[in-house]
Design a protein around this motif. Structure first.
Motif, PDB file in Angstrom:
ATOM      1  N   UNK A   1       0.848  -1.191   0.000  1.00 22.04           N
ATOM      2  CA  UNK A   1       0.000   0.000   0.000  1.00 22.04           C
ATOM      3  C   UNK A   1       0.888   1.247   0.000  1.00 22.04           C
ATOM      4  N   UNK A   2       0.759   2.075  -1.029  1.00 20.81           N
ATOM      5  CA  UNK A   2       1.653   3.208  -1.201  1.00 20.81           C
ATOM      6  C   UNK A   2       2.923   2.761  -1.887  1.00 20.81           C
ATOM      7  N   UNK A   3       2.789   2.086  -3.016  1.00 18.08           N
ATOM      8  CA  UNK A   3       3.907   1.373  -3.635  1.00 18.08           C
ATOM      9  C   UNK A   3       4.968   2.274  -4.239  1.00 18.08           C
ATOM     10  N   UNK A   4       4.612   3.503  -4.664  1.00 14.30           N
ATOM     11  CA  UNK A   4       5.619   4.396  -5.247  1.00 14.30           C
ATOM     12  C   UNK A   4       6.116   3.872  -6.575  1.00 14.30           C
ATOM     13  N   UNK A   5       7.345   3.373  -6.601  1.00 16.31           N
ATOM     14  CA  UNK A   5       7.952   2.845  -7.827  1.00 16.31           C
ATOM     15  C   UNK A   5       7.640   1.376  -8.055  1.00 16.31           C
ATOM     16  N   UNK A   6       7.015   0.724  -7.083  1.00 20.66           N
ATOM     17  CA  UNK A   6       6.767  -0.701  -7.180  1.00 20.66           C
ATOM     18  C   UNK A   6       7.886  -1.555  -6.618  1.00 20.66           C
ATOM     19  N   UNK A   7       8.958  -0.928  -6.150  1.00 14.99           N
ATOM     20  CA  UNK A   7      10.159  -1.652  -5.729  1.00 14.99           C
ATOM     21  C   UNK A   7       9.878  -2.714  -4.678  1.00 14.99           C
ATOM     22  N   UNK A   8       9.141  -2.371  -3.626  1.00 15.07           N
ATOM     23  CA  UNK A   8       8.931  -3.327  -2.540  1.00 15.07           C
ATOM     24  C   UNK A   8       8.054  -4.487  -2.990  1.00 15.07           C
TER      25      UNK A   8
ATOM     26  N   UNK B   1      -1.956   8.293  -9.322  1.00 13.36           N
ATOM     27  CA  UNK B   1      -2.006   7.485 -10.541  1.00 13.36           C
ATOM     28  C   UNK B   1      -0.688   7.483 -11.311  1.00 13.36           C
ATOM     29  N   UNK B   2       0.070   8.587 -11.228  1.00 11.28           N
ATOM     30  CA  UNK B   2       1.362   8.617 -11.914  1.00 11.28           C
ATOM     31  C   UNK B   2       2.304   7.566 -11.349  1.00 11.28           C
ATOM     32  N   UNK B   3       2.250   7.349 -10.033  1.00 11.36           N
ATOM     33  CA  UNK B   3       3.095   6.324  -9.425  1.00 11.36           C
ATOM     34  C   UNK B   3       2.708   4.932  -9.911  1.00 11.36           C
ATOM     35  N   UNK B   4       1.421   4.712 -10.135  1.00 11.26           N
ATOM     36  CA  UNK B   4       0.967   3.419 -10.656  1.00 11.26           C
ATOM     37  C   UNK B   4       1.516   3.206 -12.059  1.00 11.26           C
ATOM     38  N   UNK B   5       1.512   4.262 -12.877  1.00 11.45           N
ATOM     39  CA  UNK B   5       2.096   4.169 -14.221  1.00 11.45           C
ATOM     40  C   UNK B   5       3.587   3.863 -14.143  1.00 11.45           C
ATOM     41  N   UNK B   6       4.279   4.546 -13.220  1.00  7.63           N
ATOM     42  CA  UNK B   6       5.710   4.308 -13.045  1.00  7.63           C
ATOM     43  C   UNK B   6       5.963   2.870 -12.616  1.00  7.63           C
ATOM     44  N   UNK B   7       5.143   2.371 -11.704  1.00 11.71           N
ATOM     45  CA  UNK B   7       5.297   0.987 -11.240  1.00 11.71           C
ATOM     46  C   UNK B   7       5.122   0.001 -12.390  1.00 11.71           C
ATOM     47  N   UNK B   8       4.161   0.262 -13.274  1.00 14.69           N
ATOM     48  CA  UNK B   8       3.945  -0.621 -14.416  1.00 14.69           C
ATOM     49  C   UNK B   8       5.164  -0.618 -15.339  1.00 14.69           C
ATOM     50  N   UNK B   9       5.742   0.561 -15.558  1.00 20.12           N
ATOM     51  CA  UNK B   9       6.938   0.646 -16.397  1.00 20.12           C
ATOM     52  C   UNK B   9       8.112  -0.079 -15.747  1.00 20.12           C
ATOM     53  N   UNK B  10       8.261   0.115 -14.434  1.00 26.57           N
ATOM     54  CA  UNK B  10       9.357  -0.545 -13.731  1.00 26.57           C
ATOM     55  C   UNK B  10       9.178  -2.056 -13.673  1.00 26.57           C
ATOM     56  N   UNK B  11       7.925  -2.504 -13.628  1.00 26.18           N
ATOM     57  CA  UNK B  11       7.665  -3.945 -13.637  1.00 26.18           C
ATOM     58  C   UNK B  11       8.207  -4.564 -14.917  1.00 26.18           C
ATOM     59  N   UNK B  12       8.000  -3.898 -16.046  1.00 26.82           N
ATOM     60  CA  UNK B  12       8.515  -4.408 -17.320  1.00 26.82           C
ATOM     61  C   UNK B  12      10.042  -4.464 -17.309  1.00 26.82           C
ATOM     62  N   UNK B  13      10.676  -3.442 -16.731  1.00 27.74           N
ATOM     63  CA  UNK B  13      12.141  -3.403 -16.676  1.00 27.74           C
ATOM     64  C   UNK B  13      12.705  -4.534 -15.824  1.00 27.74           C
ATOM     65  N   UNK B  14      11.934  -4.970 -14.827  1.00 20.67           N
ATOM     66  CA  UNK B  14      12.431  -5.974 -13.889  1.00 20.67           C
ATOM     67  C   UNK B  14      11.827  -7.356 -14.108  1.00 20.67           C
TER      68      UNK B  14
END
Length: 350
Positions: free
Chosen positions: A180-187, A207-220
């Motif tokens: 909850x409150x994922x930010x970049x999705x790192x945790x 919502x921008x953080x959710x978009x960032x998390x989706x992009x970072x998910x693809x990178x990882x």
């Protein structure tokens, strides 16, 4: 000159505001170190601006506490009254001439974070540049600098990574995870690495953080979806979203936000946590830990572990691990407030 910190609403070193992006203006004023720490610990009336400025303090002269400077970044040119408001919060700058400049249309959040050194926390190696080397034996996570908080640099994020690693080392097993409150999705990414068959859900109020998390998910290499080993994303204040509630209860809940939201969200976070489940909390200072712990003890949780991390200013940032007593069932809505948005007077809000 070295970068010391950047702040958000309650002065904890959390993230740059999105105002640091296109068409930004920078206001620069001299100050003392004491004034710099005071204004970043309490933005006062600046927090009521829409959007609030992003603040950065730094040494103007190395090892001289009387020679510091404040940079305030605004979305759009600040009004004269706003400049005077900032200046009034820096007594030593009363007679100084404010320096105001328009910045090029660039993402100053990313620029400010470029070149940060990789962070090692537990088994995880977090870098913001793909070209950085990853030592053998560590789990690589790539989180480019950007608009969301959670690049691993701050003690709250690295503390959560270390706590997740410790949970795995002592044999904890989780089949349903929420960040909850994922930010970049790192945790969430780290948790899925440790428990790759889990159902994972991550949310953020931005919502921008959710978009960032989706992009970072693809990178990882993290798959998005609703199955085992996949991450489901949504934008939500607290746990106020059908997706989060439908996938409850969770055996592991992670909340790295601020002390205020943690206190207000205690009933709601407890409600989605399974009996015997684990809750990892961060984003609070040492002096706030007792109040946060009390809020969760009142909901039937007990503190079972704690990791301390110090920043360059000697402040302590604890990461707390709590466990839900089996006597408190998750389907007891009388104690839950799913509409909680993360507001607690005196502790800041998100």
């Amino acid at each position: 000159m070295r970068l010391l910190r950047c702040t958000q609403l309650d002065g904890q070193t959390i993230a740059w505001n999105a105002a640091c992006m296109a068409q930004s203006w920078k206001l620069t004023l001299p100050c003392t170190r004491a004034e710099a720490e005071a204004i970043t610990d309490d933005m006062g009336a600046l927090a009521l601006l829409e959007p609030p400025p992003a603040l950065m303090t730094s040494e103007a002269e190395e090892d001289n506490p009387s020679r510091w400077q404040l940079h305030a970044y605004f979305e759009g040119k600040p009004a004269r009254a706003t400049i005077k408001l900032v200046q009034s919060m820096l007594p030593s700058a009363a007679d100084a001439k404010p320096q105001l400049e328009r910045l090029p249309d660039e993402d100053w959040v990313s620029i400010s974070q470029q070149g940060m050194e990789p962070v090692v926390a537990g088994r995880f190696h977090v870098r913001n540049r793909a070209e950085d080397m990853v030592p053998g034996g560590l789990v690589p996570l790539l989180i480019p600098a950007g608009r969301a908080f959670g690049t691993g640099q701050h003690q709250t994020t690295s503390g959560c990574l270390a706590m997740l690693d410790r949970c795995r080392n002592i044999g904890e097993r989780f089949g349903a995870i929420a960040d909850i409150g994922t930010g970049t999705g790192l945790l969430a990414f780290a948790a899925l690495h440790l428990w790759p068959r889990a159902y994972a859900t991550a949310s953020d109020i931005d919502p921008a953080a959710v978009d960032v998390s989706a992009q970072n998910a693809a990178l990882n290499g993290v798959a998005l979806g609703f199955g085992r080993g996949e991450l489901a994303l949504c934008a939500a204040p607290g746990v106020d979203h059908p997706l989060i509630q439908a996938r409850a209860p969770y055996e592991l809940v992670i909340a790295n936000i601020l002390a205020g939201p943690l206190i207000e969200l205690a009933p709601a976070l407890c409600a989605i946590l399974a009996e015997g489940g684990t809750l990892i909390l961060a984003g609070l200072l040492d002096e706030q830990a007792d109040a946060v712990t009390y809020a969760y003890r009142a909901q039937g949780l007990r503190l079972v572990d704690r990791i301390e991390a110090d920043d360059t200013q000697g402040r302590h940032w604890p990461t707390l691990r709590l466990r839900k007593r089996p006597a408190i069932g998750w389907k007891r809505p009388r104690r839950a407030d799913f509409g909680a948005h993360g507001e607690a007077p005196g502790f800041g809000s998100w």
